[in-house]
Write a protein that holds these residues in place. Structure first.
Motif, PDB file in Angstrom:
ATOM      1  N   LYS A  95      51.037  -6.384 -80.182  1.00 33.21           N
ATOM      2  CA  LYS A  95      50.985  -5.238 -79.286  1.00 33.21           C
ATOM      3  C   LYS A  95      50.645  -3.972 -80.066  1.00 33.21           C
ATOM      4  O   LYS A  95      49.792  -3.179 -79.643  1.00 33.21           O
ATOM      5  CB  LYS A  95      52.343  -5.078 -78.576  1.00 33.21           C
ATOM      6  CG  LYS A  95      52.429  -3.925 -77.624  1.00 33.21           C
ATOM      7  CD  LYS A  95      53.820  -3.871 -76.994  1.00 33.21           C
ATOM      8  CE  LYS A  95      53.951  -2.629 -76.132  1.00 33.21           C
ATOM      9  NZ  LYS A  95      55.297  -2.521 -75.563  1.00 33.21           N
ATOM     10  N   MET A  99      47.042  -1.160 -80.181  1.00 33.79           N
ATOM     11  CA  MET A  99      47.165   0.247 -79.794  1.00 33.79           C
ATOM     12  C   MET A  99      46.194   1.138 -80.567  1.00 33.79           C
ATOM     13  O   MET A  99      45.820   0.834 -81.688  1.00 33.79           O
ATOM     14  CB  MET A  99      48.591   0.746 -80.073  1.00 33.79           C
ATOM     15  CG  MET A  99      49.662   0.161 -79.231  1.00 33.79           C
ATOM     16  SD  MET A  99      51.231   0.912 -79.727  1.00 33.79           S
ATOM     17  CE  MET A  99      52.349   0.054 -78.678  1.00 33.79           C
ATOM     18  N   THR A 100      45.848   2.235 -79.921  1.00 31.49           N
ATOM     19  CA  THR A 100      45.058   3.265 -80.606  1.00 31.49           C
ATOM     20  C   THR A 100      46.016   4.086 -81.462  1.00 31.49           C
ATOM     21  O   THR A 100      47.238   4.026 -81.273  1.00 31.49           O
ATOM     22  CB  THR A 100      44.358   4.184 -79.574  1.00 31.49           C
ATOM     23  OG1 THR A 100      45.374   4.883 -78.844  1.00 31.49           O
ATOM     24  CG2 THR A 100      43.470   3.381 -78.639  1.00 31.49           C
ATOM     25  N   GLN A 102      46.734   7.193 -81.308  1.00 30.94           N
ATOM     26  CA  GLN A 102      47.532   8.094 -80.461  1.00 30.94           C
ATOM     27  C   GLN A 102      48.667   7.325 -79.780  1.00 30.94           C
ATOM     28  O   GLN A 102      49.792   7.794 -79.711  1.00 30.94           O
ATOM     29  CB  GLN A 102      46.635   8.767 -79.409  1.00 30.94           C
ATOM     30  CG  GLN A 102      47.366   9.745 -78.502  1.00 30.94           C
ATOM     31  CD  GLN A 102      47.972  10.896 -79.288  1.00 30.94           C
ATOM     32  OE1 GLN A 102      47.357  11.406 -80.222  1.00 30.94           O
ATOM     33  NE2 GLN A 102      49.189  11.289 -78.920  1.00 30.94           N
ATOM     34  N   GLN A 103      48.355   6.131 -79.292  1.00 27.53           N
ATOM     35  CA  GLN A 103      49.382   5.306 -78.660  1.00 27.53           C
ATOM     36  C   GLN A 103      50.470   4.920 -79.669  1.00 27.53           C
ATOM     37  O   GLN A 103      51.656   4.895 -79.340  1.00 27.53           O
ATOM     38  CB  GLN A 103      48.763   4.050 -78.057  1.00 27.53           C
ATOM     39  CG  GLN A 103      47.919   4.306 -76.826  1.00 27.53           C
ATOM     40  CD  GLN A 103      47.184   3.049 -76.379  1.00 27.53           C
ATOM     41  OE1 GLN A 103      46.823   2.212 -77.202  1.00 27.53           O
ATOM     42  NE2 GLN A 103      46.961   2.937 -75.066  1.00 27.53           N
ATOM     43  N   LYS A 104      50.068   4.638 -80.914  1.00 26.57           N
ATOM     44  CA  LYS A 104      51.041   4.299 -81.954  1.00 26.57           C
ATOM     45  C   LYS A 104      51.965   5.476 -82.223  1.00 26.57           C
ATOM     46  O   LYS A 104      53.181   5.313 -82.350  1.00 26.57           O
ATOM     47  CB  LYS A 104      50.332   3.882 -83.248  1.00 26.57           C
ATOM     48  CG  LYS A 104      49.677   2.529 -83.193  1.00 26.57           C
ATOM     49  CD  LYS A 104      48.999   2.189 -84.493  1.00 26.57           C
ATOM     50  CE  LYS A 104      48.246   0.863 -84.399  1.00 26.57           C
ATOM     51  NZ  LYS A 104      47.538   0.544 -85.640  1.00 26.57           N
ATOM     52  N   ASP A 106      52.741   7.934 -80.167  1.00 27.72           N
ATOM     53  CA  ASP A 106      53.634   8.082 -79.008  1.00 27.72           C
ATOM     54  C   ASP A 106      54.740   7.016 -79.028  1.00 27.72           C
ATOM     55  O   ASP A 106      55.880   7.302 -78.716  1.00 27.72           O
ATOM     56  CB  ASP A 106      52.847   7.986 -77.704  1.00 27.72           C
ATOM     57  CG  ASP A 106      51.924   9.160 -77.496  1.00 27.72           C
ATOM     58  OD1 ASP A 106      52.143  10.220 -78.149  1.00 27.72           O
ATOM     59  OD2 ASP A 106      50.970   9.030 -76.682  1.00 27.72           O
ATOM     60  N   TRP A 107      54.360   5.828 -79.372  1.00 27.50           N
ATOM     61  CA  TRP A 107      55.315   4.706 -79.443  1.00 27.50           C
ATOM     62  C   TRP A 107      56.408   4.994 -80.473  1.00 27.50           C
ATOM     63  O   TRP A 107      57.600   4.756 -80.234  1.00 27.50           O
ATOM     64  CB  TRP A 107      54.559   3.417 -79.774  1.00 27.50           C
ATOM     65  CG  TRP A 107      55.396   2.167 -79.704  1.00 27.50           C
ATOM     66  CD1 TRP A 107      55.767   1.500 -78.583  1.00 27.50           C
ATOM     67  CD2 TRP A 107      55.918   1.428 -80.799  1.00 27.50           C
ATOM     68  NE1 TRP A 107      56.497   0.404 -78.903  1.00 27.50           N
ATOM     69  CE2 TRP A 107      56.609   0.331 -80.277  1.00 27.50           C
ATOM     70  CE3 TRP A 107      55.855   1.592 -82.171  1.00 27.50           C
ATOM     71  CZ2 TRP A 107      57.239  -0.593 -81.071  1.00 27.50           C
ATOM     72  CZ3 TRP A 107      56.495   0.656 -82.971  1.00 27.50           C
ATOM     73  CH2 TRP A 107      57.195  -0.429 -82.413  1.00 27.50           C
TER      74      TRP A 107
END
Length: 112
Positions: A95, A99-100, A102-104, A106-107
């Motif tokens: 998963k 992720m991009t 930016q998503q990483k 945020d995560w």
């Protein structure tokens, strides 16, 4: 009857697994070159000794064989739990890898 190996010192021919009784004299004449140059080759005998286990795998298998029913059930439950944890870790890694950046970020901020 025992098996013997011979090698010719002149032509190098090798005679393997020659049946010969103990009472018989050893071979001396080579059938390849006809010279009296055969020498008996002594090989280390191959045998296996069944004894105490020496590796971790052998010890684990021996211990598993001596376990009772309830011990085996408990061992299988622990093994299944470890397999599930490994599958969960693998799923999370997959998963994250999808992720991009930016998503990483945020995560990580959310602490998921």
């Amino acid at each position: 009857m025992p098996l013997h190996d011979y090698e010719c010192t002149k032509c190098g021919k090798f005679f393997e697994s020659v049946y010969q009784k103990f009472e018989e004299d050893p071979l001396t004449v080579c059938t390849g070159c006809g010279e009296e140059a055969l020498n008996k080759v002594f090989a280390v005998p191959t045998f296996f000794v069944r004894g105490e286990p020496t590796t971790v795998g052998q010890l684990a298998e021996k211990n598993t064989k001596t376990m009772g029913r309830y011990e085996l059930q408990e061992k299988k439950a622990v093994d299944n739990k470890a397999n599930e944890e490994q599958k969960n870790k693998t799923a999370i890694h997959r998963k994250i890898n999808k992720m991009t950046p930016q998503q990483k970020a945020d995560w990580i901020r959310r602490g998921d």
